[in-house]
Design a protein around this motif. Sequence first.
Motif, PDB file in Angstrom:
ATOM      1  N   ASP A 114    -104.397  31.868  46.174  1.00 19.44           N
ATOM      2  CA  ASP A 114    -105.746  32.194  45.700  1.00 19.44           C
ATOM      3  C   ASP A 114    -106.302  31.020  44.888  1.00 19.44           C
ATOM      4  O   ASP A 114    -106.753  31.166  43.760  1.00 19.44           O
ATOM      5  N   ALA A 115    -106.245  29.829  45.505  1.00 22.88           N
ATOM      6  CA  ALA A 115    -106.618  28.590  44.823  1.00 22.88           C
ATOM      7  C   ALA A 115    -108.100  28.282  44.949  1.00 22.88           C
ATOM      8  O   ALA A 115    -108.495  27.131  45.022  1.00 22.88           O
ATOM      9  N   PHE A 116    -108.894  29.304  45.006  1.00 21.68           N
ATOM     10  CA  PHE A 116    -110.345  29.124  45.038  1.00 21.68           C
ATOM     11  C   PHE A 116    -110.988  30.418  44.566  1.00 21.68           C
ATOM     12  O   PHE A 116    -110.408  31.483  44.654  1.00 21.68           O
ATOM     13  N   GLN A 117    -112.161  30.295  44.012  1.00 23.32           N
ATOM     14  CA  GLN A 117    -112.929  31.487  43.654  1.00 23.32           C
ATOM     15  C   GLN A 117    -114.237  31.444  44.415  1.00 23.32           C
ATOM     16  O   GLN A 117    -114.395  32.094  45.431  1.00 23.32           O
ATOM     17  N   CYS A 118    -115.165  30.600  43.965  1.00 22.01           N
ATOM     18  CA  CYS A 118    -116.430  30.523  44.697  1.00 22.01           C
ATOM     19  C   CYS A 118    -116.241  29.753  45.993  1.00 22.01           C
ATOM     20  O   CYS A 118    -116.982  29.940  46.947  1.00 22.01           O
ATOM     21  N   GLY A 150    -109.996  13.840  39.890  1.00 25.09           N
ATOM     22  CA  GLY A 150    -111.326  13.499  40.393  1.00 25.09           C
ATOM     23  C   GLY A 150    -112.005  14.639  41.116  1.00 25.09           C
ATOM     24  O   GLY A 150    -113.137  14.501  41.564  1.00 25.09           O
ATOM     25  N   ASN A 151    -111.325  15.769  41.250  1.00 24.47           N
ATOM     26  CA  ASN A 151    -111.901  16.945  41.910  1.00 24.47           C
ATOM     27  C   ASN A 151    -112.097  18.043  40.877  1.00 24.47           C
ATOM     28  O   ASN A 151    -111.133  18.545  40.309  1.00 24.47           O
ATOM     29  N   LEU A 152    -113.343  18.391  40.651  1.00 25.82           N
ATOM     30  CA  LEU A 152    -113.677  19.393  39.641  1.00 25.82           C
ATOM     31  C   LEU A 152    -113.867  20.766  40.253  1.00 25.82           C
ATOM     32  O   LEU A 152    -114.425  20.899  41.339  1.00 25.82           O
ATOM     33  N   CYS A 153    -113.437  21.789  39.523  1.00 31.87           N
ATOM     34  CA  CYS A 153    -113.598  23.184  39.923  1.00 31.87           C
ATOM     35  C   CYS A 153    -114.262  23.915  38.761  1.00 31.87           C
ATOM     36  O   CYS A 153    -113.653  24.076  37.705  1.00 31.87           O
ATOM     37  N   ARG A 154    -115.474  24.344  38.980  1.00 32.34           N
ATOM     38  CA  ARG A 154    -116.201  25.052  37.913  1.00 32.34           C
ATOM     39  C   ARG A 154    -115.604  26.429  37.623  1.00 32.34           C
ATOM     40  O   ARG A 154    -115.801  26.968  36.555  1.00 32.34           O
ATOM     41  N   CYS A 155    -114.897  26.995  38.579  1.00 35.89           N
ATOM     42  CA  CYS A 155    -114.310  28.320  38.377  1.00 35.89           C
ATOM     43  C   CYS A 155    -113.008  28.264  37.587  1.00 35.89           C
ATOM     44  O   CYS A 155    -112.523  29.285  37.118  1.00 35.89           O
ATOM     45  N   GLY A 156    -112.394  27.091  37.506  1.00 34.35           N
ATOM     46  CA  GLY A 156    -111.154  26.945  36.743  1.00 34.35           C
ATOM     47  C   GLY A 156    -109.911  27.383  37.486  1.00 34.35           C
ATOM     48  O   GLY A 156    -108.954  27.848  36.875  1.00 34.35           O
ATOM     49  N   ALA A 157    -109.896  27.217  38.796  1.00 31.90           N
ATOM     50  CA  ALA A 157    -108.737  27.623  39.597  1.00 31.90           C
ATOM     51  C   ALA A 157    -107.628  26.581  39.591  1.00 31.90           C
ATOM     52  O   ALA A 157    -106.727  26.623  40.426  1.00 31.90           O
ATOM     53  N   TYR A 158    -107.661  25.662  38.651  1.00 31.61           N
ATOM     54  CA  TYR A 158    -106.695  24.557  38.619  1.00 31.61           C
ATOM     55  C   TYR A 158    -105.232  24.980  38.701  1.00 31.61           C
ATOM     56  O   TYR A 158    -104.470  24.382  39.464  1.00 31.61           O
ATOM     57  N   PRO A 159    -104.766  25.977  37.927  1.00 29.17           N
ATOM     58  CA  PRO A 159    -103.339  26.347  38.019  1.00 29.17           C
ATOM     59  C   PRO A 159    -102.943  26.775  39.435  1.00 29.17           C
ATOM     60  O   PRO A 159    -101.870  26.417  39.920  1.00 29.17           O
ATOM     61  N   ASN A 160    -103.822  27.498  40.110  1.00 27.62           N
ATOM     62  CA  ASN A 160    -103.518  27.962  41.468  1.00 27.62           C
ATOM     63  C   ASN A 160    -103.575  26.808  42.464  1.00 27.62           C
ATOM     64  O   ASN A 160    -102.795  26.762  43.413  1.00 27.62           O
TER      65      ASN A 160
END
Length: 172
Positions: A114-118, A150-160
């Motif tokens: 589940d390494a993504f939200q939006c 260099g890859n940003l995730c606004r949802c904060g799924a970084y740990p996944n």
Amino acid sequence: MKHVEAEARTAGQAPPEVPQVDVTLNVNGTPHRLRLDTRVTLLDALRDHLGLTGAKKGCDQGACGACTVMVDGKRVVSCLSLAAQCEGREITTVESLSADGEPHPVQAAFARHDAFQCGYCTPGQIMSAVCLIAEGRANSEEDIREFMSGNLCRCGAYPNIRAAIRDVAAEG
């Protein structure tokens, strides 16, 4: 450029001619012959001229990584690369990662973890992760964090995202 064109129209002159270039882009194993404005970025050529919308237009400044693709096997932020500079080079987009309907191992791991939200950053994240693993740089949590920075995730799924990358790297 628009300012110059507006001035030319106001003065009753034709706007300056925009230089065009013929370029062949080898995208996902297929050559595409295009006639483009010399200022067209690789991102815009992929999205607007070839209909490949996997790479996303995020910041348009090379800071978010949403537009990451591979050029000659290396990750590139396509919003900062001119299409004309990619003449004859091998360009790989997220659209080509799955084979015979089966997701690439990184795509499968992103779904499993589940390494993504939006999902907006997901194609760029996946392309960077594929390169990171191929480069042999997914050796530790710190390495993954550093080389994916260099890859940003606004949802904060970084740990996944990191967990998905660790899994694929561990599988070899």
